[in-house]
Design a protein around this motif. Structure first.
Motif, PDB file in Angstrom:
ATOM      1  N   SER A  44     -36.295 -54.867 -24.918  1.00  0.00           N
ATOM      2  CA  SER A  44     -35.598 -54.672 -23.598  1.00  0.00           C
ATOM      3  C   SER A  44     -36.115 -55.619 -22.327  1.00  0.00           C
ATOM      4  O   SER A  44     -37.388 -55.923 -22.473  1.00  0.00           O
ATOM      5  CB  SER A  44     -35.624 -53.321 -22.942  1.00  0.00           C
ATOM      6  OG  SER A  44     -35.299 -52.945 -21.728  1.00  0.00           O
ATOM      7  N   ASN A  45     -35.510 -55.992 -21.722  1.00  0.00           N
ATOM      8  CA  ASN A  45     -35.769 -56.724 -20.371  1.00  0.00           C
ATOM      9  C   ASN A  45     -36.515 -55.711 -19.629  1.00  0.00           C
ATOM     10  O   ASN A  45     -35.921 -54.589 -19.599  1.00  0.00           O
ATOM     11  CB  ASN A  45     -34.729 -57.670 -19.563  1.00  0.00           C
ATOM     12  CG  ASN A  45     -34.332 -58.774 -20.520  1.00  0.00           C
ATOM     13  OD1 ASN A  45     -33.205 -58.635 -21.181  1.00  0.00           O
ATOM     14  ND2 ASN A  45     -35.257 -59.654 -20.561  1.00  0.00           N
ATOM     15  N   PRO A  46     -37.470 -56.151 -18.513  1.00  0.00           N
ATOM     16  CA  PRO A  46     -37.787 -54.891 -17.595  1.00  0.00           C
ATOM     17  C   PRO A  46     -37.070 -54.423 -16.887  1.00  0.00           C
ATOM     18  O   PRO A  46     -36.062 -55.082 -16.366  1.00  0.00           O
ATOM     19  CB  PRO A  46     -38.680 -55.815 -16.799  1.00  0.00           C
ATOM     20  CG  PRO A  46     -39.325 -57.167 -17.591  1.00  0.00           C
ATOM     21  CD  PRO A  46     -38.014 -57.360 -18.441  1.00  0.00           C
ATOM     22  N   ALA A  47     -36.922 -53.239 -16.285  1.00  0.00           N
ATOM     23  CA  ALA A  47     -35.849 -52.589 -15.511  1.00  0.00           C
ATOM     24  C   ALA A  47     -36.976 -51.288 -14.756  1.00  0.00           C
ATOM     25  O   ALA A  47     -38.045 -51.194 -14.848  1.00  0.00           O
ATOM     26  CB  ALA A  47     -35.021 -51.884 -16.384  1.00  0.00           C
ATOM     27  N   THR A  48     -36.151 -50.686 -13.850  1.00  0.00           N
ATOM     28  CA  THR A  48     -36.776 -49.597 -13.158  1.00  0.00           C
ATOM     29  C   THR A  48     -36.084 -48.374 -13.646  1.00  0.00           C
ATOM     30  O   THR A  48     -34.709 -48.266 -13.568  1.00  0.00           O
ATOM     31  CB  THR A  48     -36.732 -49.741 -11.653  1.00  0.00           C
ATOM     32  OG1 THR A  48     -37.418 -51.118 -11.423  1.00  0.00           O
ATOM     33  CG2 THR A  48     -37.379 -48.804 -11.078  1.00  0.00           C
ATOM     34  N   GLY A 102     -37.951 -44.282 -10.536  1.00  0.00           N
ATOM     35  CA  GLY A 102     -38.735 -45.505 -10.041  1.00  0.00           C
ATOM     36  C   GLY A 102     -39.747 -45.852 -10.726  1.00  0.00           C
ATOM     37  O   GLY A 102     -40.573 -46.717 -10.193  1.00  0.00           O
ATOM     38  N   TRP A 103     -39.913 -45.661 -12.332  1.00  0.00           N
ATOM     39  CA  TRP A 103     -40.846 -46.053 -13.101  1.00  0.00           C
ATOM     40  C   TRP A 103     -40.630 -47.658 -13.420  1.00  0.00           C
ATOM     41  O   TRP A 103     -39.328 -47.996 -13.745  1.00  0.00           O
ATOM     42  CB  TRP A 103     -40.974 -45.232 -14.249  1.00  0.00           C
ATOM     43  CG  TRP A 103     -41.863 -43.985 -14.122  1.00  0.00           C
ATOM     44  CD1 TRP A 103     -42.103 -43.594 -12.483  1.00  0.00           C
ATOM     45  CD2 TRP A 103     -41.765 -42.948 -14.955  1.00  0.00           C
ATOM     46  NE1 TRP A 103     -42.583 -42.014 -12.919  1.00  0.00           N
ATOM     47  CE2 TRP A 103     -42.283 -41.735 -14.202  1.00  0.00           C
ATOM     48  CE3 TRP A 103     -41.418 -42.921 -15.974  1.00  0.00           C
ATOM     49  CZ2 TRP A 103     -42.524 -40.514 -14.837  1.00  0.00           C
ATOM     50  CZ3 TRP A 103     -41.686 -41.474 -16.774  1.00  0.00           C
ATOM     51  CH2 TRP A 103     -42.246 -40.441 -16.296  1.00  0.00           C
ATOM     52  N   PRO A 104     -41.388 -48.393 -13.471  1.00  0.00           N
ATOM     53  CA  PRO A 104     -41.306 -49.798 -14.321  1.00  0.00           C
ATOM     54  C   PRO A 104     -41.219 -49.349 -15.780  1.00  0.00           C
ATOM     55  O   PRO A 104     -41.840 -48.814 -16.149  1.00  0.00           O
ATOM     56  CB  PRO A 104     -42.218 -50.412 -13.961  1.00  0.00           C
ATOM     57  CG  PRO A 104     -43.599 -49.639 -13.730  1.00  0.00           C
ATOM     58  CD  PRO A 104     -42.778 -48.563 -12.875  1.00  0.00           C
ATOM     59  N   VAL A 105     -39.946 -49.984 -16.471  1.00  0.00           N
ATOM     60  CA  VAL A 105     -39.848 -49.561 -17.773  1.00  0.00           C
ATOM     61  C   VAL A 105     -39.597 -51.136 -18.681  1.00  0.00           C
ATOM     62  O   VAL A 105     -39.012 -51.901 -18.011  1.00  0.00           O
ATOM     63  CB  VAL A 105     -38.722 -48.479 -17.926  1.00  0.00           C
ATOM     64  CG1 VAL A 105     -39.034 -47.212 -17.326  1.00  0.00           C
ATOM     65  CG2 VAL A 105     -37.422 -48.984 -17.441  1.00  0.00           C
ATOM     66  N   GLY A 106     -39.716 -50.771 -19.964  1.00  0.00           N
ATOM     67  CA  GLY A 106     -39.450 -52.011 -20.871  1.00  0.00           C
ATOM     68  C   GLY A 106     -39.211 -51.579 -22.192  1.00  0.00           C
ATOM     69  O   GLY A 106     -38.696 -50.414 -22.181  1.00  0.00           O
ATOM     70  N   PHE A 107     -39.968 -52.279 -23.172  1.00  0.00           N
ATOM     71  CA  PHE A 107     -39.905 -51.800 -24.557  1.00  0.00           C
ATOM     72  C   PHE A 107     -41.187 -51.168 -24.955  1.00  0.00           C
ATOM     73  O   PHE A 107     -41.957 -51.080 -24.102  1.00  0.00           O
ATOM     74  CB  PHE A 107     -39.835 -52.976 -25.430  1.00  0.00           C
ATOM     75  CG  PHE A 107     -40.853 -54.050 -25.571  1.00  0.00           C
ATOM     76  CD1 PHE A 107     -41.826 -53.776 -26.487  1.00  0.00           C
ATOM     77  CD2 PHE A 107     -40.952 -54.957 -24.562  1.00  0.00           C
ATOM     78  CE1 PHE A 107     -43.027 -54.568 -26.643  1.00  0.00           C
ATOM     79  CE2 PHE A 107     -41.999 -55.986 -24.610  1.00  0.00           C
ATOM     80  CZ  PHE A 107     -43.094 -55.765 -25.528  1.00  0.00           C
ATOM     81  N   MET A 120     -43.924 -54.248 -22.017  1.00  0.00           N
ATOM     82  CA  MET A 120     -44.105 -53.153 -22.493  1.00  0.00           C
ATOM     83  C   MET A 120     -44.201 -51.961 -21.574  1.00  0.00           C
ATOM     84  O   MET A 120     -44.238 -51.987 -20.292  1.00  0.00           O
ATOM     85  CB  MET A 120     -45.502 -52.658 -23.274  1.00  0.00           C
ATOM     86  CG  MET A 120     -45.722 -53.859 -24.262  1.00  0.00           C
ATOM     87  SD  MET A 120     -47.512 -53.338 -25.061  1.00  0.00           S
ATOM     88  CE  MET A 120     -47.596 -54.946 -26.094  1.00  0.00           C
ATOM     89  N   ASP A 121     -43.330 -50.638 -21.891  1.00  0.00           N
ATOM     90  CA  ASP A 121     -43.434 -49.549 -21.056  1.00  0.00           C
ATOM     91  C   ASP A 121     -45.068 -49.382 -20.824  1.00  0.00           C
ATOM     92  O   ASP A 121     -45.903 -49.366 -21.899  1.00  0.00           O
ATOM     93  CB  ASP A 121     -43.121 -48.276 -22.007  1.00  0.00           C
ATOM     94  CG  ASP A 121     -41.419 -48.429 -21.744  1.00  0.00           C
ATOM     95  OD1 ASP A 121     -40.730 -48.700 -20.992  1.00  0.00           O
ATOM     96  OD2 ASP A 121     -41.148 -47.633 -22.949  1.00  0.00           O
ATOM     97  N   PRO A 122     -45.546 -48.901 -19.662  1.00  0.00           N
ATOM     98  CA  PRO A 122     -46.885 -49.018 -19.525  1.00  0.00           C
ATOM     99  C   PRO A 122     -47.897 -48.155 -20.183  1.00  0.00           C
ATOM    100  O   PRO A 122     -48.794 -48.444 -20.581  1.00  0.00           O
ATOM    101  CB  PRO A 122     -47.212 -48.769 -17.825  1.00  0.00           C
ATOM    102  CG  PRO A 122     -45.614 -49.216 -17.261  1.00  0.00           C
ATOM    103  CD  PRO A 122     -44.763 -49.080 -18.454  1.00  0.00           C
ATOM    104  N   LEU A 139     -38.172 -47.155 -22.844  1.00  0.00           N
ATOM    105  CA  LEU A 139     -37.560 -46.458 -22.001  1.00  0.00           C
ATOM    106  C   LEU A 139     -36.634 -47.277 -21.320  1.00  0.00           C
ATOM    107  O   LEU A 139     -35.321 -47.003 -20.839  1.00  0.00           O
ATOM    108  CB  LEU A 139     -38.431 -45.936 -20.762  1.00  0.00           C
ATOM    109  CG  LEU A 139     -38.922 -44.678 -21.049  1.00  0.00           C
ATOM    110  CD1 LEU A 139     -40.243 -43.994 -20.087  1.00  0.00           C
ATOM    111  CD2 LEU A 139     -38.139 -43.562 -21.441  1.00  0.00           C
ATOM    112  N   GLY A 140     -36.864 -48.880 -21.308  1.00  0.00           N
ATOM    113  CA  GLY A 140     -35.963 -49.648 -20.976  1.00  0.00           C
ATOM    114  C   GLY A 140     -34.637 -49.764 -21.422  1.00  0.00           C
ATOM    115  O   GLY A 140     -33.713 -50.004 -20.630  1.00  0.00           O
TER     116      GLY A 140
END
Length: 256
Positions: A31-35, A39-44, A75-77, A130-131
């Protein structure tokens, strides 16, 4: 002083028996980064890339990491073992990945799916995190790519929340790809666990419910148990702990 001829030096890395002298090529989509809606930053999810990457490259398979839109991916943090939460502190494979500059460089400028030719690859793996819950469902390029692999009769693997990409995906004949297929993906019991841990609903919808709605025979192996299933050339995995099993099924399907 004479220098050692490295070309004549026997390979010291693990040796594996291969069917073909021509390496297979696998495309891993993250996944590309998203929110998120929270309101969390999410990705793969880290392990969903790093564990298959390890399994595949150890078998001599070439791997390309791509994303729907291209560019830098993250990455998801909490999937990063270095995160203060220590949620993934025991993930030693991902820890090794993030401490290897050459590997982390692969995340800095991923190719976009629209710029890649599916014919150049032997299989596809679509990772979760989550992204994907905010970027994968109904994504035209991603759906086109998965459809192309599946209809070309190549191993097509989708796992965890990456299965969001399968929910609305129709084949060329108009049917849903997952209709009548036995599949898995992030389970409702795992969503409930996460919601309880956070104290609110983490994802806006659930892949298990939507896959069932599309006519899939959804199954799962239990709360956070490594579980993957193959139905023909469609391979699905339950969650992050299943990523290595998914990769092993891809390796089996490729015959390497």
């Amino acid at each position: 002083m004479a220098t050692e001829d490295t070309a004549a030096t026997p390979e010291h890395r693990v040796q594996v028996d291969l069917v073909s002298s021509t390496p297979k090529n696998v495309l891993i989509v993250v996944s590309n980064p998203a929110t998120s809606t929270l309101g969390w930053p999410v990705g793969f999810w880290g392990a969903e890339l790093t564990h298959p990457y390890y399994e595949l490259t150890e078998r001599g398979v070439k791997v390309t990491i791509a994303s729907p839109a291209g560019g830098k991916v993250e990455m998801d943090p909490i999937s990063d073992p270095r995160d203060p939460s220590k949620w993934s502190a025991d993930d030693l494979i991902t820890l090794g990945f993030v401490h290897t500059p050459e590997l982390m460089a692969l995340l800095e400028n991923t190719p976009a799916l629209a710029d890649l030719a599916p014919d150049d690859y032997d299989a596809i793996m679509v990772a979760g995190g989550l992204g994907p819950m905010f970027t994968f469902r109904g994504h035209p390029e991603l759906e086109d790519t998965i459809r192309s692999f599946y209809e070309s009769e190549k191993p097509t693997a989708v796992y965890c929340h990456g299965t969001a990409a399968l929910v609305d995906l129709r084949l060329s004949d108009g049917s849903y790809l997952v209709e009548g297929k036995t599949v898995t993906g992030f389970a409702n019991i795992e969503e409930a666990f996460n919601d309880a841990a956070v104290g609110q609903q983490v994802t806006p919808w659930r892949v298990e419910d939507e896959l069932r709605e599309r006519g899939a025979n959804y199954i799962q192996g239990g709360l956070f148990k490594a579980f993957a299933v193959r139905d023909g050339r469609l391979i699905t995995g339950q969650q992050q702990y299943s990523a290595r099993k998914v990769a092993q099924l891809v390796i089996e399907a490729l015959g390497v």
